[in-house]
Design an enzyme around this catalytic site. Structure first.
Site, PDB file in Angstrom:
ATOM      1  N   ASP A  63       0.850  -1.183   0.000  1.00 23.91           N
ATOM      2  CA  ASP A  63       0.000   0.000   0.000  1.00 23.91           C
ATOM      3  C   ASP A  63       0.890   1.239   0.000  1.00 23.91           C
ATOM      4  O   ASP A  63       1.707   1.421   0.901  1.00 23.91           O
ATOM      5  CB  ASP A  63      -0.914  -0.004   1.226  1.00 23.91           C
ATOM      6  CG  ASP A  63      -1.984   1.076   1.144  1.00 23.91           C
ATOM      7  OD1 ASP A  63      -1.644   2.244   1.451  1.00 23.91           O
ATOM      8  OD2 ASP A  63      -3.126   0.793   0.770  1.00 23.91           O
ATOM      9  N   ASN A 104      -1.649  12.855  -4.449  1.00 23.27           N
ATOM     10  CA  ASN A 104      -2.587  13.322  -5.475  1.00 23.27           C
ATOM     11  C   ASN A 104      -3.026  14.758  -5.210  1.00 23.27           C
ATOM     12  O   ASN A 104      -3.108  15.585  -6.130  1.00 23.27           O
ATOM     13  CB  ASN A 104      -3.820  12.414  -5.521  1.00 23.27           C
ATOM     14  CG  ASN A 104      -3.630  11.234  -6.452  1.00 23.27           C
ATOM     15  OD1 ASN A 104      -2.862  11.301  -7.413  1.00 23.27           O
ATOM     16  ND2 ASN A 104      -4.330  10.148  -6.189  1.00 23.27           N
ATOM     17  N   ASP A 146      -0.464   9.125 -10.934  1.00 22.55           N
ATOM     18  CA  ASP A 146      -0.399   8.010 -11.882  1.00 22.55           C
ATOM     19  C   ASP A 146       1.045   7.584 -12.131  1.00 22.55           C
ATOM     20  O   ASP A 146       1.345   6.393 -12.248  1.00 22.55           O
ATOM     21  CB  ASP A 146      -1.059   8.404 -13.204  1.00 22.55           C
ATOM     22  CG  ASP A 146      -2.572   8.486 -13.105  1.00 22.55           C
ATOM     23  OD1 ASP A 146      -3.125   8.012 -12.092  1.00 22.55           O
ATOM     24  OD2 ASP A 146      -3.201   9.024 -14.037  1.00 22.55           O
ATOM     25  N   GLU A 156      -4.301   2.333  -4.808  1.00 23.61           N
ATOM     26  CA  GLU A 156      -2.859   2.342  -4.576  1.00 23.61           C
ATOM     27  C   GLU A 156      -2.371   1.047  -3.935  1.00 23.61           C
ATOM     28  O   GLU A 156      -1.246   0.987  -3.425  1.00 23.61           O
ATOM     29  CB  GLU A 156      -2.472   3.533  -3.697  1.00 23.61           C
ATOM     30  CG  GLU A 156      -2.958   3.464  -2.260  1.00 23.61           C
ATOM     31  CD  GLU A 156      -4.347   4.067  -2.064  1.00 23.61           C
ATOM     32  OE1 GLU A 156      -4.643   4.487  -0.933  1.00 23.61           O
ATOM     33  OE2 GLU A 156      -5.123   4.099  -3.034  1.00 23.61           O
TER      34      GLU A 156
END
Length: 219
Positions: free
Chosen positions: A58, A66, A75, A101
């Protein structure tokens, strides 16, 4: 001309199958394809009487990445992690994107193998994620790993154990590896090793040794 047409058709079929089993952003297996491939690996390891391990990954503080740098950078972080993981694992290890993620891998081997691979991925990603696209991202990953010597352990149960270890890794401060294993794994590993030393009797010997140990413990 007929042979060429068949070759073109086979190529298109291969492309479509690959697209259906691959995560379009990162290039690793998608969740469905990973589960199917993992089940095949588990069956193969069970026939050999050898352990298998699942690693759950994770990316730490991914929402914050983000929010601060934008989704295009997010991304790129996901793509980078997929590249780092492929480079840090072996050819027969299986990697997938579990969702968002979260990534997942299943590897032939026990607890020691799982821990080595997990730590290699963690270190490599910490180094690669320090600066991404000329921006100081500082991306890291938390990893939970679970290994089992029990051929009857369902893949879902092994994933759940790895996920629980991942939760502990994040709770304990992130950017770390936590490993766990199935009950009696150490004892089973010892019995398997003893059975191999008695070859050519193989797993039949393992069954006899296991039954003898149970009798001793019950006595």
């Amino acid at each position: 001309a007929f042979i060429v047409m068949l070759m073109v058709k086979d190529h298109h079929v291969h492309v479509y199958r690959t697209a259906a089993s691959t995560d379009h952003l990162t290039g690793v297996l998608n969740r469905r394809a990973f589960i199917e491939t993992a089940q095949t690996l588990c069956k193969r390891q069970a026939k050999r009487g050898e352990p298998v391990a699942v690693l759950m990954f994770d990316l730490d503080h991914f929402k914050s990445i983000n929010d601060r740098f934008g989704h295009s950078t997010g991304d790129e972080v996901l793509r980078l992690f997929a590249r780092v993981t492929r480079a840090s694992t072996r050819l027969n290890d299986i990697i997938g994107r579990f969702g968002g993620e979260e990534f997942i891998a299943i590897v032939p081997g026990g607890l020691e193998v799982a821990q080595k691979i997990a730590e290699r991925v963690r270190t490599a990603f910490e180094n690669a994620g320090a600066v991404i696209e000329s921006q100081p991202i500082g991306a890291t990953v938390s990893i939970g790993a679970a290994a089992s010597y029990d051929a009857t352990t369902p893949i879902d149960a092994l994933i759940a154990k790895a996920d629980a270890a991942l939760y502990r890794a994040k709770h304990d401060g992130r950017n770390r590896v936590i490993v766990t294993e199935s009950e009696n794994a150490s004892e089973r590993a010892r019995l398997i090793a003893a059975a191999r030393r008695t070859r050519p009797f193989g797993m039949a010997a393992f069954a006899r040794i296991s039954q003898r140990n149970k009798s001793v413990r019950s006595a």
